[in-house]
Motif scaffolding. Structure first.
Motif, PDB file in Angstrom:
ATOM      1  N   ASP A  33      -6.430  12.226  -4.405  1.00 26.66           N
ATOM      2  CA  ASP A  33      -5.553  13.090  -3.848  1.00 26.66           C
ATOM      3  C   ASP A  33      -4.396  13.363  -4.429  1.00 26.66           C
ATOM      4  O   ASP A  33      -3.811  14.431  -4.538  1.00 26.66           O
ATOM      5  CB  ASP A  33      -5.228  12.585  -2.315  1.00 26.66           C
ATOM      6  CG  ASP A  33      -6.382  12.641  -1.417  1.00 26.66           C
ATOM      7  OD1 ASP A  33      -7.293  13.376  -1.782  1.00 26.66           O
ATOM      8  OD2 ASP A  33      -6.471  11.987  -0.090  1.00 26.66           O
ATOM      9  N   ILE A  34      -3.786  12.083  -5.015  1.00 27.89           N
ATOM     10  CA  ILE A  34      -2.645  12.347  -5.735  1.00 27.89           C
ATOM     11  C   ILE A  34      -2.582  13.060  -6.952  1.00 27.89           C
ATOM     12  O   ILE A  34      -1.816  14.041  -7.167  1.00 27.89           O
ATOM     13  CB  ILE A  34      -2.031  11.024  -5.974  1.00 27.89           C
ATOM     14  CG1 ILE A  34      -1.480  10.172  -4.697  1.00 27.89           C
ATOM     15  CG2 ILE A  34      -0.789  10.929  -6.988  1.00 27.89           C
ATOM     16  CD1 ILE A  34      -1.289   8.756  -4.874  1.00 27.89           C
TER      17      ILE A  34
ATOM     18  N   ILE B 119       0.628  -1.246   0.010  1.00 23.79           N
ATOM     19  CA  ILE B 119      -0.020   0.027  -0.034  1.00 23.79           C
ATOM     20  C   ILE B 119       0.763   1.305  -0.070  1.00 23.79           C
ATOM     21  O   ILE B 119       0.695   1.947  -1.032  1.00 23.79           O
ATOM     22  CB  ILE B 119      -1.018  -0.171   1.106  1.00 23.79           C
ATOM     23  CG1 ILE B 119      -1.945  -0.813   0.597  1.00 23.79           C
ATOM     24  CG2 ILE B 119      -1.648   1.379   1.259  1.00 23.79           C
ATOM     25  CD1 ILE B 119      -3.297  -1.404   1.596  1.00 23.79           C
ATOM     26  N   PRO B 120       1.973   1.456   1.043  1.00 29.13           N
ATOM     27  CA  PRO B 120       2.654   2.703   0.877  1.00 29.13           C
ATOM     28  C   PRO B 120       3.488   2.650  -0.101  1.00 29.13           C
ATOM     29  O   PRO B 120       3.797   3.734  -0.883  1.00 29.13           O
ATOM     30  CB  PRO B 120       3.509   2.700   2.276  1.00 29.13           C
ATOM     31  CG  PRO B 120       3.460   1.319   2.840  1.00 29.13           C
ATOM     32  CD  PRO B 120       2.106   0.935   2.327  1.00 29.13           C
TER      33      PRO B 120
ATOM     34  N   GLU C 223       2.592   8.554  -6.897  1.00 28.37           N
ATOM     35  CA  GLU C 223       3.138   9.962  -6.754  1.00 28.37           C
ATOM     36  C   GLU C 223       4.060  10.171  -7.611  1.00 28.37           C
ATOM     37  O   GLU C 223       4.267  11.229  -8.111  1.00 28.37           O
ATOM     38  CB  GLU C 223       3.362  10.176  -5.232  1.00 28.37           C
ATOM     39  CG  GLU C 223       2.307  10.444  -4.299  1.00 28.37           C
ATOM     40  CD  GLU C 223       2.630  10.444  -2.723  1.00 28.37           C
ATOM     41  OE1 GLU C 223       1.876  10.660  -2.090  1.00 28.37           O
ATOM     42  OE2 GLU C 223       3.938  10.465  -2.465  1.00 28.37           O
TER      43      GLU C 223
ATOM     44  N   GLU D 181     -10.078   7.711  -3.374  1.00 32.96           N
ATOM     45  CA  GLU D 181      -9.651   9.150  -2.507  1.00 32.96           C
ATOM     46  C   GLU D 181      -8.143   9.092  -2.670  1.00 32.96           C
ATOM     47  O   GLU D 181      -7.688  10.297  -3.039  1.00 32.96           O
ATOM     48  CB  GLU D 181     -10.111   8.996  -1.178  1.00 32.96           C
ATOM     49  CG  GLU D 181     -10.932  10.003  -0.520  1.00 32.96           C
ATOM     50  CD  GLU D 181     -11.392   9.722   0.782  1.00 32.96           C
ATOM     51  OE1 GLU D 181     -12.342   9.144   1.178  1.00 32.96           O
ATOM     52  OE2 GLU D 181     -10.281  10.048   1.676  1.00 32.96           O
ATOM     53  N   MET D 182      -7.655   7.977  -2.477  1.00 30.52           N
ATOM     54  CA  MET D 182      -5.996   7.914  -2.516  1.00 30.52           C
ATOM     55  C   MET D 182      -5.491   8.513  -4.208  1.00 30.52           C
ATOM     56  O   MET D 182      -4.789   9.404  -4.137  1.00 30.52           O
ATOM     57  CB  MET D 182      -5.490   6.801  -2.180  1.00 30.52           C
ATOM     58  CG  MET D 182      -3.951   6.636  -2.374  1.00 30.52           C
ATOM     59  SD  MET D 182      -3.356   4.884  -1.825  1.00 30.52           S
ATOM     60  CE  MET D 182      -2.669   4.566  -3.228  1.00 30.52           C
TER      61      MET D 182
ATOM     62  N   LEU E 285      -8.497  -1.261   0.492  1.00 29.97           N
ATOM     63  CA  LEU E 285      -8.431   0.001   0.921  1.00 29.97           C
ATOM     64  C   LEU E 285     -10.003   0.501   0.442  1.00 29.97           C
ATOM     65  O   LEU E 285     -10.470   0.462  -0.356  1.00 29.97           O
ATOM     66  CB  LEU E 285      -7.676   0.958   0.289  1.00 29.97           C
ATOM     67  CG  LEU E 285      -6.133   0.688   0.752  1.00 29.97           C
ATOM     68  CD1 LEU E 285      -5.302   1.719  -0.069  1.00 29.97           C
ATOM     69  CD2 LEU E 285      -6.044   1.301   2.144  1.00 29.97           C
TER      70      LEU E 285
ATOM     71  N   SER F  48     -10.722   3.512   0.807  1.00 25.25           N
ATOM     72  CA  SER F  48     -10.443   4.897   0.218  1.00 25.25           C
ATOM     73  C   SER F  48      -9.481   4.987  -0.923  1.00 25.25           C
ATOM     74  O   SER F  48      -8.811   5.951  -1.272  1.00 25.25           O
ATOM     75  CB  SER F  48      -9.829   5.765   1.465  1.00 25.25           C
ATOM     76  OG  SER F  48      -8.417   5.129   1.778  1.00 25.25           O
ATOM     77  N   LEU F  49      -9.591   3.830  -1.750  1.00 23.70           N
ATOM     78  CA  LEU F  49      -8.407   3.630  -2.906  1.00 23.70           C
ATOM     79  C   LEU F  49      -8.716   4.913  -3.681  1.00 23.70           C
ATOM     80  O   LEU F  49      -7.978   5.675  -4.385  1.00 23.70           O
ATOM     81  CB  LEU F  49      -8.840   2.374  -3.585  1.00 23.70           C
ATOM     82  CG  LEU F  49      -7.981   2.165  -4.833  1.00 23.70           C
ATOM     83  CD1 LEU F  49      -6.428   2.338  -4.606  1.00 23.70           C
ATOM     84  CD2 LEU F  49      -8.240   0.789  -5.338  1.00 23.70           C
TER      85      LEU F  49
ATOM     86  N   LYS G 220       1.532   3.873  -3.214  1.00 21.19           N
ATOM     87  CA  LYS G 220       1.246   5.142  -3.226  1.00 21.19           C
ATOM     88  C   LYS G 220       2.390   6.004  -3.495  1.00 21.19           C
ATOM     89  O   LYS G 220       2.483   7.052  -4.418  1.00 21.19           O
ATOM     90  CB  LYS G 220       0.779   5.586  -1.727  1.00 21.19           C
ATOM     91  CG  LYS G 220       0.372   6.887  -1.580  1.00 21.19           C
ATOM     92  CD  LYS G 220      -0.485   6.985   0.020  1.00 21.19           C
ATOM     93  CE  LYS G 220      -0.708   8.409   0.146  1.00 21.19           C
ATOM     94  NZ  LYS G 220       0.003   9.274   1.211  1.00 21.19           N
TER      95      LYS G 220
ATOM     96  N   LEU H 158      -4.819  -3.721  -3.030  1.00 22.20           N
ATOM     97  CA  LEU H 158      -5.052  -2.040  -3.025  1.00 22.20           C
ATOM     98  C   LEU H 158      -6.682  -1.945  -2.883  1.00 22.20           C
ATOM     99  O   LEU H 158      -7.358  -0.958  -2.081  1.00 22.20           O
ATOM    100  CB  LEU H 158      -4.406  -1.153  -4.232  1.00 22.20           C
ATOM    101  CG  LEU H 158      -3.140  -0.447  -4.133  1.00 22.20           C
ATOM    102  CD1 LEU H 158      -3.268   0.390  -2.996  1.00 22.20           C
ATOM    103  CD2 LEU H 158      -2.079  -1.813  -3.650  1.00 22.20           C
TER     104      LEU H 158
END
Ligand code: C2E
Ligand code: MG
Ligand code: MG
Ligand code: MG
Length: 283
Positions: free
Chosen positions: A134-135, A88-89, A96, A130-131, A125, A127-128, A92, A122
């Motif tokens: 956000d990016i 997950i991180p 990014e 949303e992630m 999540l 909030s996938l 991300k 993934l």
């Protein structure tokens, strides 16, 4: 278990434990620190629209430069990160950085979509979407320049939930493609329900084009994709023969060592400049 021992303790590996298992434990231990220590980097591989003789986009592929073991392939370390949750991180981070690179290229006049591989993990999540949103906001990237590659293995999971999440990601304007198509648990029966924009034909097909049955299968996939309004991208294209055969079967977009290996961003810029010089004689 050696994993649970403190920093200054040692552990005698059981003789019965295979070398592979020892290596896996070592990788598992070291990968925790890899993000913080800048050991990851991304390489970009071009996708080429053969019929229109133009770039179609780039795929971001993750690399891990281990301090003592050297470059470890994602085929080896991604499954470990999926087991530990580190995927997950890490994803991300890839998103990014790939989005940022795409934005930088866009500012330089290289306007090409970028695709990022998305593990099924993934989708755990909530909030996938949303992630991803956000990016895109943070980087200020046009969502149409981002594509996410998922694999057929997702049909083994809660398919309704996956479809729901894909719809919500796609409503942002992000494209979805199905990677390694034709190798996994066949999802043909779900193709009318899974919201996708493209199919990536696994390299197994590209490497077996001389058998009539494989050709028949590709032909059928291409026709089906056309009717479903999906793009088809052939993976693992290594020579002119592959290109000729695939073109004949109706496949127009290709990715593979013939066009370009996965490259660091600076190499990509040189590759593009060089290709421009060769102009249309590239193929
Ligand atoms: P994939 O997404 O199907 O990527 C294609 C793989 O084929 C890449 O291997 C690429 O280097 C390789 N390839 C490209 N052209 C050719 C060719 O002409 N011939 C041959 N023999 N191989 C070619 P790579 O980079 O080792 O990645 C392996 C897999 O690891 C990827 O398969 C993908 O599933 C996974 N992966 C890579 N990066 C990420 C990531 O950031 N996140 C996730 N979740 N998975 C990733
Ligand atoms: Mg891929
Ligand atoms: Mg693939
Ligand atoms: Mg593959």
């Amino acid at each position: 278990k050696a994993k649970s021992l403190g920093k200054n303790q040692y552990c005698i590996y059981n003789d019965a434990m295979g070398k592979q298992e020892v290596r896996k434990m070592e990788l598992e231990k070291d990968i925790q620190m890899a993000l913080d220590n800048d050991q990851f980097y991304i390489v970009y591989q071009p996708k080429w629209h053969v019929k229109e003789n133009r770039l179609y986009g780039f795929e971001a592929l993750l690399r891990w430069e281990h301090p003592t073991l050297g470059t470890v392939s994602p085929g080896e370390f991604i499954p470990i990160t999926e087991e530990t949750g580190l995927i997950i991180p890490i994803t991300k981070w890839v998103l990014e950085n790939a989005c940022q690179q795409c934005k930088t290229w866009q500012e330089q006049g290289i306007i090409q979509p970028i695709s990022v591989n998305l593990s099924i993990k993934l989708f755990q999540l909530e909030s996938l979407t949303e992630m991803v949103q956000d990016i895109l906001n943070k980087v200020n990237l046009d969502p149409h320049l981002l594509e996410l590659e998922i694999t057929e293995s997702m049909v083994l999971h809660d398919i309704n939930d996956v479809i729901f999440q894909l719809q919500s990601i796609r409503s942002l304007g992000v494209r979805i493609s199905m990677d390694d198509f034709g190798t996994g648990y066949s999802s043909i029966g779900l193709l009318d329900r899974i919201p996708i924009d493209a199919l990536k034909l696994d390299c197994l097909f590209t490497n077996n084009l001389n058998t009539p049955s494989k050709r028949a299968i590709i032909n059928a996939i291409v026709l089906m994709a056309e009717n479903l309004q999906l793009d088809v991208i052939a993976e693992g294209v290594e020579n002119q023969e592959h290109i000729d055969d695939l073109m004949q079967l109706g496949c127009q977009v290709m990715q593979g060592y013939f066009y370009g290996k996965p490259m660091r961003a600076e190499q990509v810029e040189k590759w593009i400049a060089n290709k421009d010089k060769m102009s249309l004689s590239f193929i």
